[in-house]
Design a protein around this motif. Structure first.
Motif, PDB file in Angstrom:
ATOM      1  N   SER A 168      -5.191   3.053  -1.977  1.00 43.70           N
ATOM      2  CA  SER A 168      -4.011   2.914  -2.839  1.00 43.70           C
ATOM      3  C   SER A 168      -3.990   1.583  -3.577  1.00 43.70           C
ATOM      4  CB  SER A 168      -2.721   3.107  -2.034  1.00 43.70           C
ATOM      5  OG  SER A 168      -2.599   2.152  -1.018  1.00 43.70           O
ATOM      6  N   ASP A 169      -4.791   0.618  -3.154  1.00 40.46           N
ATOM      7  CA  ASP A 169      -4.896  -0.651  -3.877  1.00 40.46           C
ATOM      8  C   ASP A 169      -5.931  -0.587  -5.006  1.00 40.46           C
ATOM      9  OD1 ASP A 169      -6.712  -0.496  -1.588  1.00 40.46           O
ATOM     10  OD2 ASP A 169      -7.367  -2.498  -2.154  1.00 40.46           O
ATOM     11  N   CYS A 212      -6.507  -1.448   1.438  1.00 36.92           N
ATOM     12  CA  CYS A 212      -5.376  -0.756   2.065  1.00 36.92           C
ATOM     13  C   CYS A 212      -5.831   0.276   3.095  1.00 36.92           C
ATOM     14  CB  CYS A 212      -4.527  -0.049   1.003  1.00 36.92           C
ATOM     15  SG  CYS A 212      -3.431  -1.165   0.100  1.00 36.92           S
ATOM     16  N   ASN A 257     -11.686  -1.262  -0.706  1.00 36.35           N
ATOM     17  CA  ASN A 257     -10.625  -0.450  -0.112  1.00 36.35           C
ATOM     18  C   ASN A 257      -9.862  -1.290   0.913  1.00 36.35           C
ATOM     19  OD1 ASN A 257      -9.002   1.547   0.910  1.00 36.35           O
ATOM     20  ND2 ASN A 257     -10.649   2.699   1.865  1.00 36.35           N
ATOM     21  N   CYS A 301       0.845  -1.197   0.000  1.00 35.38           N
ATOM     22  CA  CYS A 301       0.000   0.000   0.000  1.00 35.38           C
ATOM     23  C   CYS A 301       0.881   1.247   0.000  1.00 35.38           C
ATOM     24  CB  CYS A 301      -0.902  -0.005   1.230  1.00 35.38           C
ATOM     25  SG  CYS A 301      -1.965  -1.482   1.335  1.00 35.38           S
ATOM     26  N   SER A 302       0.276   2.406  -0.253  1.00 36.74           N
ATOM     27  CA  SER A 302       1.080   3.634  -0.270  1.00 36.74           C
ATOM     28  C   SER A 302       1.681   3.922   1.099  1.00 36.74           C
ATOM     29  CB  SER A 302       0.257   4.823  -0.764  1.00 36.74           C
ATOM     30  OG  SER A 302      -0.809   5.085   0.116  1.00 36.74           O
ATOM     31  N   ARG A 345      -5.728  -6.336  -4.980  1.00 40.10           N
ATOM     32  CA  ARG A 345      -5.528  -5.102  -5.747  1.00 40.10           C
ATOM     33  C   ARG A 345      -6.561  -5.084  -6.873  1.00 40.10           C
ATOM     34  NH1 ARG A 345      -3.246  -3.668 -10.475  1.00 40.10           N
ATOM     35  NH2 ARG A 345      -2.692  -5.820 -10.933  1.00 40.10           N
ATOM     36  N   TYR A 392       1.595  -0.992   5.566  1.00 38.85           N
ATOM     37  CA  TYR A 392       0.484  -1.860   5.200  1.00 38.85           C
ATOM     38  C   TYR A 392       0.735  -2.585   3.887  1.00 38.85           C
ATOM     39  CZ  TYR A 392      -1.988   0.640   8.848  1.00 38.85           C
ATOM     40  OH  TYR A 392      -2.349   1.180  10.048  1.00 38.85           O
ATOM     41  N   TRP A 393       0.170  -3.774   3.772  1.00 46.48           N
ATOM     42  CA  TRP A 393       0.238  -4.574   2.547  1.00 46.48           C
ATOM     43  C   TRP A 393      -1.044  -5.385   2.452  1.00 46.48           C
ATOM     44  CZ3 TRP A 393       0.077  -9.961   2.515  1.00 46.48           C
ATOM     45  CH2 TRP A 393       0.158 -10.582   3.778  1.00 46.48           C
TER      46      TRP A 393
END
Length: 160
Positions: free
Chosen positions: A109-110, A105, A103, A86-87, A98, A91-92
């Motif tokens: 960002s995903d 993340c 949402n 993630c941005s 993706r 986080y991942w």
């Protein structure tokens, strides 16, 4: 004696080659259902969706999708193709989360931006600015005209 030396050299050479081959990494990338990134089992047929790896349920016949070597230090122990960062670097999510419309993340960002590189909303989705933080730039069409506002513009109730 020359023949014995040749056999010895050939045997050592073969042992070295076989030893090296057994230590080569196995390519575990595969494409699961809906073109999602997956983990290839030892049978070279079963493709486990990324988000089902290290979930305490063995999806591979030999259980290789749940082994300590793979799941011991998430996400570092996972092959890179199974992870989306993630941005926010703390986080991942699993790679198959993706561009799934959700949402995952927490900051979208995903689903949006150059990191995710998602296509626009698909036919099962309605493009709008969602009211709920659960979605990022689209809502599932099943939520259209259900009497509940899901888009800031109310387009899910009047246009969708």
């Amino acid at each position: 004696s020359a023949m014995a030396l040749l056999v010895l050299v050939a045997t050592v050479g073969l042992a070295v080659v076989l030893g090296l081959l057994s230590h080569m990494p196995v390519n575990r990338f595969c494409t699961a259902s809906n073109n999602r990134t997956g983990f290839l089992c030892d049978d070279k047929v079963t493709c486990v969706p990324a988000s089902q790896v290290c979930n305490t349920v063995s999806n591979c016949r030999g259980g290789e999708d749940e082994q300590e070597e793979l799941c011991g230090d998430l996400p570092r122990s996972l092959p890179g193709h199974l992870v989306f960062r993630c941005s926010n670097p703390a986080y991942w999510v699993y790679a198959d989360q993706r561009c799934n419309g959700m949402n995952d993340c927490g900051d979208c960002s995903d689903e949006t931006g150059s990191l995710a590189a998602c296509l626009p909303c698909g036919s099962e989705w309605w493009n709008c600015s969602p009211v709920l933080y659960e979605y990022c730039s689209c809502i599932p069409r099943r939520l259209c005209r259900d009497g509940i506002q899901h888009c800031h513009s109310w387009s899910d109730e009047y246009i969708c």
